[in-house]
Design a protein around this motif. Structure first.
Motif, PDB file in Angstrom:
ATOM      1  N   ALA A   1     -11.587  19.691 -21.200  1.00 48.52           N
ATOM      2  CA  ALA A   1     -12.466  18.547 -21.456  1.00 48.52           C
ATOM      3  C   ALA A   1     -13.854  18.785 -20.891  1.00 48.52           C
ATOM      4  CB  ALA A   1     -11.856  17.277 -20.855  1.00 48.52           C
ATOM      5  N   ALA A   2     -13.901  19.347 -19.682  1.00 51.16           N
ATOM      6  CA  ALA A   2     -15.203  19.631 -19.063  1.00 51.16           C
ATOM      7  C   ALA A   2     -15.959  20.684 -19.855  1.00 51.16           C
ATOM      8  CB  ALA A   2     -15.005  20.089 -17.618  1.00 51.16           C
ATOM      9  N   LEU A   3     -15.259  21.723 -20.295  1.00 50.34           N
ATOM     10  CA  LEU A   3     -15.910  22.796 -21.061  1.00 50.34           C
ATOM     11  C   LEU A   3     -16.349  22.302 -22.436  1.00 50.34           C
ATOM     12  CD1 LEU A   3     -13.626  25.814 -20.151  1.00 50.34           C
ATOM     13  CD2 LEU A   3     -16.041  25.543 -19.575  1.00 50.34           C
ATOM     14  N   ALA A   4     -15.588  21.395 -23.038  1.00 54.55           N
ATOM     15  CA  ALA A   4     -15.988  20.864 -24.341  1.00 54.55           C
ATOM     16  C   ALA A   4     -17.220  19.977 -24.200  1.00 54.55           C
ATOM     17  CB  ALA A   4     -14.832  20.073 -24.958  1.00 54.55           C
ATOM     18  N   TYR A   5     -17.291  19.224 -23.109  1.00 53.75           N
ATOM     19  CA  TYR A   5     -18.430  18.332 -22.895  1.00 53.75           C
ATOM     20  C   TYR A   5     -19.676  19.113 -22.495  1.00 53.75           C
ATOM     21  CZ  TYR A   5     -20.822  14.023 -21.537  1.00 53.75           C
ATOM     22  OH  TYR A   5     -21.702  12.973 -21.462  1.00 53.75           O
ATOM     23  N   THR A   6     -19.479  20.122 -21.637  1.00 54.80           N
ATOM     24  CA  THR A   6     -20.607  20.937 -21.155  1.00 54.80           C
ATOM     25  C   THR A   6     -20.191  22.401 -21.151  1.00 54.80           C
ATOM     26  OG1 THR A   6     -21.303  19.105 -19.728  1.00 54.80           O
ATOM     27  CG2 THR A   6     -22.259  21.261 -19.274  1.00 54.80           C
ATOM     28  N   PRO A   7     -20.334  23.108 -22.271  1.00 53.75           N
ATOM     29  CA  PRO A   7     -19.920  24.518 -22.310  1.00 53.75           C
ATOM     30  C   PRO A   7     -20.865  25.385 -21.467  1.00 53.75           C
ATOM     31  CG  PRO A   7     -20.217  23.584 -24.525  1.00 53.75           C
ATOM     32  CD  PRO A   7     -20.848  22.648 -23.557  1.00 53.75           C
ATOM     33  N   SER A   8     -20.397  25.827 -20.306  1.00 53.74           N
ATOM     34  CA  SER A   8     -21.261  26.605 -19.416  1.00 53.74           C
ATOM     35  C   SER A   8     -20.412  27.419 -18.453  1.00 53.74           C
ATOM     36  CB  SER A   8     -22.187  25.677 -18.628  1.00 53.74           C
ATOM     37  OG  SER A   8     -22.971  26.414 -17.703  1.00 53.74           O
ATOM     38  N   ILE A   9     -20.824  28.668 -18.223  1.00 53.50           N
ATOM     39  CA  ILE A   9     -20.122  29.495 -17.238  1.00 53.50           C
ATOM     40  C   ILE A   9     -20.445  29.058 -15.815  1.00 53.50           C
ATOM     41  CG2 ILE A   9     -20.039  31.507 -18.763  1.00 53.50           C
ATOM     42  CD1 ILE A   9     -22.380  32.673 -17.244  1.00 53.50           C
ATOM     43  N   LEU A  10     -21.406  28.160 -15.654  1.00 52.41           N
ATOM     44  CA  LEU A  10     -21.730  27.660 -14.325  1.00 52.41           C
ATOM     45  C   LEU A  10     -20.584  26.868 -13.711  1.00 52.41           C
ATOM     46  CD1 LEU A  10     -25.430  26.628 -14.939  1.00 52.41           C
ATOM     47  CD2 LEU A  10     -24.653  28.289 -13.261  1.00 52.41           C
ATOM     48  N   TRP A  11     -19.666  26.385 -14.525  1.00 46.59           N
ATOM     49  CA  TRP A  11     -18.476  25.729 -13.981  1.00 46.59           C
ATOM     50  C   TRP A  11     -17.724  26.643 -13.019  1.00 46.59           C
ATOM     51  CZ3 TRP A  11     -17.886  20.742 -14.231  1.00 46.59           C
ATOM     52  CH2 TRP A  11     -18.298  20.005 -15.336  1.00 46.59           C
ATOM     53  N   PHE A  12     -17.771  27.938 -13.260  1.00 44.19           N
ATOM     54  CA  PHE A  12     -16.942  28.879 -12.516  1.00 44.19           C
ATOM     55  C   PHE A  12     -17.718  29.648 -11.449  1.00 44.19           C
ATOM     56  CE2 PHE A  12     -15.612  28.573 -17.002  1.00 44.19           C
ATOM     57  CZ  PHE A  12     -14.413  27.896 -16.822  1.00 44.19           C
ATOM     58  N   LEU A  13     -18.961  29.260 -11.202  1.00 48.26           N
ATOM     59  CA  LEU A  13     -19.783  29.913 -10.192  1.00 48.26           C
ATOM     60  C   LEU A  13     -19.948  29.004  -8.978  1.00 48.26           C
ATOM     61  CD1 LEU A  13     -22.550  31.440 -12.515  1.00 48.26           C
ATOM     62  CD2 LEU A  13     -20.426  32.506 -11.713  1.00 48.26           C
ATOM     63  N   ASP A  14     -20.491  29.554  -7.911  1.00 47.94           N
ATOM     64  CA  ASP A  14     -20.676  28.818  -6.667  1.00 47.94           C
ATOM     65  C   ASP A  14     -21.838  27.834  -6.814  1.00 47.94           C
ATOM     66  OD1 ASP A  14     -20.874  27.870  -4.119  1.00 47.94           O
ATOM     67  OD2 ASP A  14     -21.502  29.761  -3.208  1.00 47.94           O
ATOM     68  N   TRP A  15     -21.556  26.543  -6.760  1.00 52.73           N
ATOM     69  CA  TRP A  15     -22.575  25.532  -6.962  1.00 52.73           C
ATOM     70  C   TRP A  15     -23.528  25.404  -5.775  1.00 52.73           C
ATOM     71  CZ3 TRP A  15     -19.480  20.854  -9.387  1.00 52.73           C
ATOM     72  CH2 TRP A  15     -18.906  21.281 -10.599  1.00 52.73           C
ATOM     73  N   GLU A  16     -23.141  25.946  -4.635  1.00 52.44           N
ATOM     74  CA  GLU A  16     -23.990  25.822  -3.456  1.00 52.44           C
ATOM     75  C   GLU A  16     -25.201  26.737  -3.522  1.00 52.44           C
ATOM     76  OE1 GLU A  16     -23.516  23.407  -1.305  1.00 52.44           O
ATOM     77  OE2 GLU A  16     -21.823  22.870  -2.605  1.00 52.44           O
ATOM     78  N   ASP A  17     -25.199  27.669  -4.436  1.00 58.45           N
ATOM     79  CA  ASP A  17     -26.341  28.579  -4.586  1.00 58.45           C
ATOM     80  C   ASP A  17     -26.772  28.577  -6.046  1.00 58.45           C
ATOM     81  OD1 ASP A  17     -28.324  30.336  -3.959  1.00 58.45           O
ATOM     82  OD2 ASP A  17     -27.013  32.065  -3.628  1.00 58.45           O
ATOM     83  N   MET A  18     -27.109  27.393  -6.547  1.00 58.84           N
ATOM     84  CA  MET A  18     -27.392  27.227  -7.965  1.00 58.84           C
ATOM     85  C   MET A  18     -28.634  27.984  -8.408  1.00 58.84           C
ATOM     86  SD  MET A  18     -25.887  25.956 -10.543  1.00 58.84           S
ATOM     87  CE  MET A  18     -24.817  24.620 -10.032  1.00 58.84           C
TER      88      MET A  18
END
Length: 584
Positions: free
Chosen positions: A122-139
């Motif tokens: 659901a998250a990938l369908a709403y926002t398709p992005s590989i950033l889901w799987f990266l460290d958000w603390e160092d955006m």
């Protein structure tokens, strides 16, 4: 004689070839040289064809193949990708980075909450992005890494003219990952158009090979037609939204205003705006012809399809010259290239050596029916191409319905991956140009007499009246573009403008890097910031204002937002969960 010739050919690689040639010479000495030449020519018509060509005269390439077209298409797509990733690298940290105006980390968190707190389908369908799987603390590092990887891959394809499905799919995924979390800053139609064009570019390539002319992977006619279908939809969408939209497109007066009121004019816009009235009428009629009539040439045979391609490219070149519309017009040229086959594009390639020489060999093999036999991989590829055609046809149904609808919407996607989209531009034309000018002062009391307000200038949008309009296409300043929209709305509809004001009060380097001029550089921070609303008009060439170096004349409309200071903004920032501007 033919039998002897065949025997000789059969023995040419055997140990007795020398004796065979000796017997042939003694047995045929009485035959005339003319007859011998005639027999050899008839026995080997293909191998002797080049020797019969007149010196310096090249046999034209056959029509209906798209090997050179594919090379040009891939290089063109990669050029647009390279520009788009360069824009992302230079501006994403300020716009959607850790300290950006709309941090992507907070956006991902809000989407995660919206879809139930899990990073799944659901998250990938709403926002398709590989950033889901990266460290958000160092955006910031993530955003820079995606942009740099995109620049590297697209630069390789651009310079070498070589690509495969893996590279083109990687570029599409990388740019999708940015666009999906770009929020307001990536809400323009050309983002979806680049994603659709890039998706179609994946299927132009072989799966693994980086050969420019992979013999076992000829360009698919289905892929070529999907790109032609794209340029048809782009043009019809733009033309229909105009006819159904602003009345000035129907009474042929829109071009009286467009050059002055478009988002980011360039120096040539200044002179085109002052063209005679009949020229503006001609421009509007030409626009309707190019966008509403010419696209149908695509389906009228090879020559008319090429006419469509030529007219569309010339039209986009005119638009590039007349304004800074990001990489939109450059991108629209790309599917127009699919209107041309190898024979039409051969002049762009060296006549000797390289792809053109290889193409001549391929066409000669095909003519002689010496093509390599189909492999299992080639059959699989044909199935994939057919599946692509079916997918594009299926996803085009709501798009075509939208084109036919009197309530047509533009720049909309009906699928989460933005594979097939609706397009359109300038359905309405603003008749007056207004600008928001940000001003700051060092005075403690902004109401005191003699307060000096100093102006911040953006990189490209109009500000100082004596500053020449910039020429930046295909590059794009996203904040400048959004300020154009903000100017004919209110600050309540564009709260990010107030966030910019707060960040300027704090002398925030992140936001200041998006501006062209900071009047307080090397001095104290401003104590107050206000937004002033002005009406801008081009000066007339030859007038006294123009003689003074002024490109614009402006008149104050009133305040856009009142004078603000840091203390007054703290509660405003807190109510919107924005970090305090001086505590980031």
């Amino acid at each position: 004689m033919r039998k002897a010739g065949r025997n000789m050919a059969a023995c040419s690689d055997s140990e007795s070839s020398e004796s065979v040639l000796r017997r042939r010479r003694t047995g045929k000495q009485r035959e005339s040289s003319a007859g011998e030449h005639s027999e050899q020519s008839s026995a080997e018509p293909e191998t002797q064809s080049e020797s019969r060509e007149e010196p310096g005269v090249e046999v034209p390439l056959q029509t209906g193949t798209y090997w050179l077209t594919r090379i040009l298409l891939l290089r063109s797509i990669s050029f647009i990708y390279c520009v788009a990733f360069a824009v992302a690298y230079n501006q994403n940290k300020q716009l959607i980075g850790q300290r950006g105006l709309m941090p992507s980390r907070e956006y991902l968190r809000s989407v995660k909450r919206y879809v139930g707190g899990k990073i799944g389908a659901a998250a990938l369908a709403y926002t398709p992005s590989i950033l889901w799987f990266l460290d958000w603390e160092d955006m910031d590092t993530n955003l820079d890494g995606i942009a740099l990887a995109g620049m590297a891959l697209s630069g390789f394809v651009l310079l070498s003219g070589r690509a495969n499905m893996i590279i083109m799919a990687a570029l599409w995924i990388l740019y999708h990952s940015i666009t999906s979390i770009g929020q307001l800053w990536y809400s323009f139609g050309w983002e979806s158009q680049l994603l659709e064009t890039g998706f179609l570019g994946i299927f132009l390539c072989p799966l693994w090979s980086l050969d420019q002319m992979p013999r076992r992977c000829p360009p698919s006619l289905i892929s070529i037609w999907t790109l032609r279908w794209l340029i048809v939809r782009i043009m019809l969408g733009a033309g229909l939204i105009k006819i159904r939209g602003d009345r000035c497109w129907r009474d042929l007066t829109c071009m009286d205003y467009h050059y002055e009121t478009q988002p980011v004019p360039n120096p040539i816009s200044y002179y085109l705006h002052h063209s005679p009235w009949w020229f503006h009428r001609f421009e509007t009629l030409s626009n309707h012809f190019i966008e509403l009539i010419v696209p149908f040439f695509t389906f009228m045979g090879r020559h008319m399809c090429m006419v469509n391609g030529v007219l569309q490219i010339l039209f986009q070149v005119v638009l590039i010259i007349s304004g800074n519309l990001s990489f939109l017009n450059w991108l629209t040229i790309v599917p127009s290239i699919a209107c041309f086959d190898d024979s039409a594009l051969a002049f762009l390639f060296r006549p000797t050596g390289g792809p053109r020489k290889t193409l001549r060999s391929i066409q000669a093999e095909d003519t002689a029916e010496h093509s390599p036999p189909p492999t299992k991989g080639m059959y699989i590829r044909r199935v994939v191409n057919v599946a692509l055609g079916v997918l594009i046809a299926y996803l085009s149904v709501p798009v075509v319905i939208n084109l036919l609808s009197p309530r047509q919407v533009m720049n909309t996607s009906f699928d989460p991956l933005r594979i097939v989209n609706t397009y359109g531009a300038f359905g309405s034309i603003t008749k007056e140009r207004t600008e928001v000018i940000l001003q700051g002062t060092l005075s403690e009391d902004h109401k005191a007499e003699g307060v000096v307000w100093e102006e911040f200038d953006f990189v490209c949008k109009p500000g100082a009246v004596d500053r020449r309009p910039c020429l930046i296409s295909p590059y794009h300043y996203r904040l400048d573009w959004l300020m154009w929209f903000a100017a004919f709305q209110t600050y309540e509809q564009n709260e990010w403008v107030i966030q910019i004001a707060g960040r300027l009060l704090a002398n925030d380097s992140t936001v200041l890097s998006l501006l062209g001029h900071n009047p307080f550089e090397g001095r104290e921070k401003p104590r107050w910031i206000r937004g002033e609303h002005y009406r801008y008009k081009f000066t007339r060439p030859g007038s006294s204002s123009a003689a003074q170096g002024k490109w614009w004349a402006r008149k104050r409309i009133g305040p856009y937002f009142p004078p603000l200071n840091l203390e007054g903004l703290r509660s405003y920032f807190k109510s919107r969960n924005w970090p305090q501007p001086d505590r980031q």
